[in-house]
Design an enzyme around this catalytic site. Structure first.
Site, mmCIF file in Angstrom:
data_model
loop_
_atom_site.group_PDB
_atom_site.id
_atom_site.type_symbol
_atom_site.label_atom_id
_atom_site.label_comp_id
_atom_site.label_asym_id
_atom_site.label_seq_id
_atom_site.Cartn_x
_atom_site.Cartn_y
_atom_site.Cartn_z
ATOM 1 N N LYS A 106 3.379 10.597 -2.857
ATOM 2 C CA LYS A 106 4.388 9.883 -3.642
ATOM 3 C C LYS A 106 5.627 10.736 -3.916
ATOM 4 O O LYS A 106 6.688 10.219 -4.249
ATOM 5 C CB LYS A 106 3.767 9.369 -4.929
ATOM 6 C CG LYS A 106 2.785 8.235 -4.636
ATOM 7 C CD LYS A 106 2.192 7.608 -5.853
ATOM 8 C CE LYS A 106 1.403 6.367 -5.494
ATOM 9 N NZ LYS A 106 0.241 6.660 -4.613
HETATM 10 C C1 PLP Z 1 -0.385 5.849 -3.635
HETATM 11 C C2 PLP Z 1 -1.355 6.504 -2.709
HETATM 12 C C3 PLP Z 1 -1.860 5.841 -1.564
HETATM 13 C C4 PLP Z 1 -1.499 4.400 -1.216
HETATM 14 O O1 PLP Z 1 -0.173 4.233 -0.817
HETATM 15 P P1 PLP Z 1 0.504 2.775 -0.862
HETATM 16 O O2 PLP Z 1 1.922 2.997 -0.542
HETATM 17 O O3 PLP Z 1 0.291 2.269 -2.265
HETATM 18 O O4 PLP Z 1 -0.209 1.934 0.145
HETATM 19 C C5 PLP Z 1 -2.740 6.525 -0.748
HETATM 20 N N1 PLP Z 1 -3.136 7.791 -1.051
HETATM 21 C C6 PLP Z 1 -2.683 8.457 -2.126
HETATM 22 C C7 PLP Z 1 -3.181 9.827 -2.404
HETATM 23 C C8 PLP Z 1 -1.777 7.852 -2.998
HETATM 24 O O5 PLP Z 1 -1.339 8.523 -4.077
#
Ligand code: PLP
Length: 481
Positions: A106
């Site tokens: 993120k």
């Molecule tokens: C948020 C997240 C995801 C999922 O990503 P999306 O964009 O919501 O599909 C997968 N793995 C981790 C570690 C995350 O923090």
């Protein structure tokens, strides 16, 4: 450039307005009316920051000064200047998205979003401070705090459930520095915190506040757009290493929750990048696997707690954008979303299902299989991955077996193994006793894989945010600082 709502009942806005607003007034998500022309081959010659600048300027042309914004977002914040390195492991290519300040993928989006927001605010002549409200189950809160720290014109308030986040996640948030950040524990679970935030938005609508409230969640186009860069970056890395030749299709397997990460891959393809199949990897919460296989999206099932909590999700908001992009039919999308709200499920028409299946494959793995994958990949190749990444690896393996595809395969790695030390230690046969920090140390002692510096430094940092409040007091908290 015009952005329209996927539900077709709100007026079009420009890209700066779309970033400022997040959600369209009709509840839909903003999508470009027409995708821009993009010189994707030229893009592959650029550095990661230049790639970001080129992609973001194409998608968000109403936000000026993009080069400067990208520089502020990323320079010196990631472990490497390439931002998202790709490493080759046992015939697959792992795209490491966790080399940023909070060790989760993120960071790529949440480093950029605050810069886009503050520039859009300036562009639109808004003088009021923008205050971001977020409820977090762990990862998003910290990534948002770091991204917004000391960015002028904006402030951020993060609520987390008391006792509902891991020890490391709590430490990450309560030690956060910055003059414009607020962090507060709420008595209750994540749903209580999230409901509290939604109520604040509703209760304050139309009221004159000292700031303008907004949110940082992944329905904002300003959070999606920065994520296209690393698909181009991975493709460039494979080209430079002569794994592929220009134009060869590359498959990507993506650990998926809200469908943001994988949708960015689809948009990269729409801008010209030779993406083969996008593999949507889920954990035991396999709503999306069922959807891609049958065309029925059905959230009427219990939410399971897994070792990959960031993918524990039943309603994947960004899927709505895909439905529009593949059908071009806002009335259809509006109807499907109404079905989801009112009946708990929807069924897409046959042609749309065919279009989805031409681009996507879906698979899932439960905790036991993720554990098996983490253990085996470590034993066979000495590579340590977290449980989210393991679901992507498992789906990639299954896809290759099923289709005998010869395309290069990139698995997106979304978190550092050190954010999930317990599951990783279990998988490699290590002892899981002690505190989370002791488990981090043990994982490091066994594997020799370095602990990311921001995680290692956490335990010595002073706790700056120790408020704990009942959920009824959340609005007071927001207004009191
Ligand atoms: C948020 C997240 C995801 C999922 O990503 P999306 O964009 O919501 O599909 C997968 N793995 C981790 C570690 C995350 O923090």
């Amino acid at each position: 450039m015009d952005y329209i709502s996927t539900r077709g009942r709100s007026p079009a806005v420009d890209s700066a307005q779309a970033v400022l607003q997040g959600l369209a007034p009709d509840g839909g998500l903003y999508v470009p009316r027409v995708l821009p022309e993009f010189d994707w081959q030229q893009c592959l010659k650029l550095s990661s920051q230049q790639m970001s600048q080129a992609i973001l300027s194409a998608l968000l042309p109403d936000i000026p000064n993009m080069g400067e914004l990208v520089k502020r977002a990323y320079t010196g914040k990631f472990e490497t200047e390439e931002l998202t390195p790709t490493v080759t492991v046992g015939g697959m290519h792992v795209l490491e998205l966790f080399r940023g300040p909070t060790s989760a993928f993120k960071d790529v989006a949440l480093s950029m979003l605050p810069q886009l927001l503050t520039a859009a605010r300036e562009e639109k002549g808004i003088t009021q401070e923008i205050r971001i409200l977020t409820a977090t189950s762990g990862d998003t809160g910290k990534a948002a705090l770091v991204g917004f720290q000391d960015v002028p014109g904006v402030s951020i308030c993060v609520f987390y459930p008391q006792g509902g986040v891991s020890q490391v996640q709590r430490a990450q948030m309560v030690t956060q520095e910055g003059s414009n950040v607020l962090v507060c524990a709420v008595e209750g679970n994540f749903d209580d915190a999230q409901t509290g935030v939604k109520q604040i938005f509703q209760e304050t609508q139309g009221q004159a506040l000292p700031f303008r409230l907004s949110s940082a969640n992944s329905i904002n186009i300003g959070r999606l757009a920065p994520q296209l860069m690393y698909y181009f970056r991975a493709y460039k890395d494979l080209l430079d290493r002569e794994v592929i030749r220009l134009g060869d299709p590359v498959d990507f397997s993506v650990p998926t929750g809200n469908f943001g990460d994988i949708l960015a891959g689809f948009l990269a393809k729409k801008l010209g990048l030779p993406v083969g199949r996008l593999i949507c990897a889920s954990n035991a919460n396999n709503v999306l696997t069922d959807f891609i296989r049958t065309g029925t999206y059905d959230r009427r099932r219990p939410l399971l707690k897994t070792t990959s909590p960031s993918m524990d999700i039943l309603v994947s908001s960004n899927l709505e954008r895909l439905l529009y992009l593949l059908s071009g039919d806002t009335a259809l999308v509006d109807g499907l979303m109404k079905d989801l709200r009112e009946k708990g499920f929807y069924q897409v028409p046959e042609e749309l299902l065919t279009a989805i299946q031409a681009e996507f494959d879906g698979d899932f793995c439960d905790d036991a299989r993720a554990e098996e994958v983490m253990g085996r990949v470590y034993r066979d190749y000495g590579y340590l991955m977290d449980p989210h990444t393991a679901s992507g690896w498992a789906a990639a393996e299954a896809y290759r077996e099923k289709t005998e595809s010869k395309n290069a395969m990139v698995v997106l790695s979304t978190a550092s193994p050190y954010k999930f030390s317990t599951a990783v230690l279990t998988a490699i046969g290590g002892d899981t006793q002690g505190s989370e920090f002791e488990r981090m140390d043990r994982l490091n002692a066994i594997t020799g894989v370095p602990v990311p510096k921001p995680l290692a430094e956490l335990r010595d940092k002073p706790q700056r945010h120790t408020d704990v409040i009942p959920k009824e007091r959340m609005l007071d908290f927001v207004l009191s600082r």
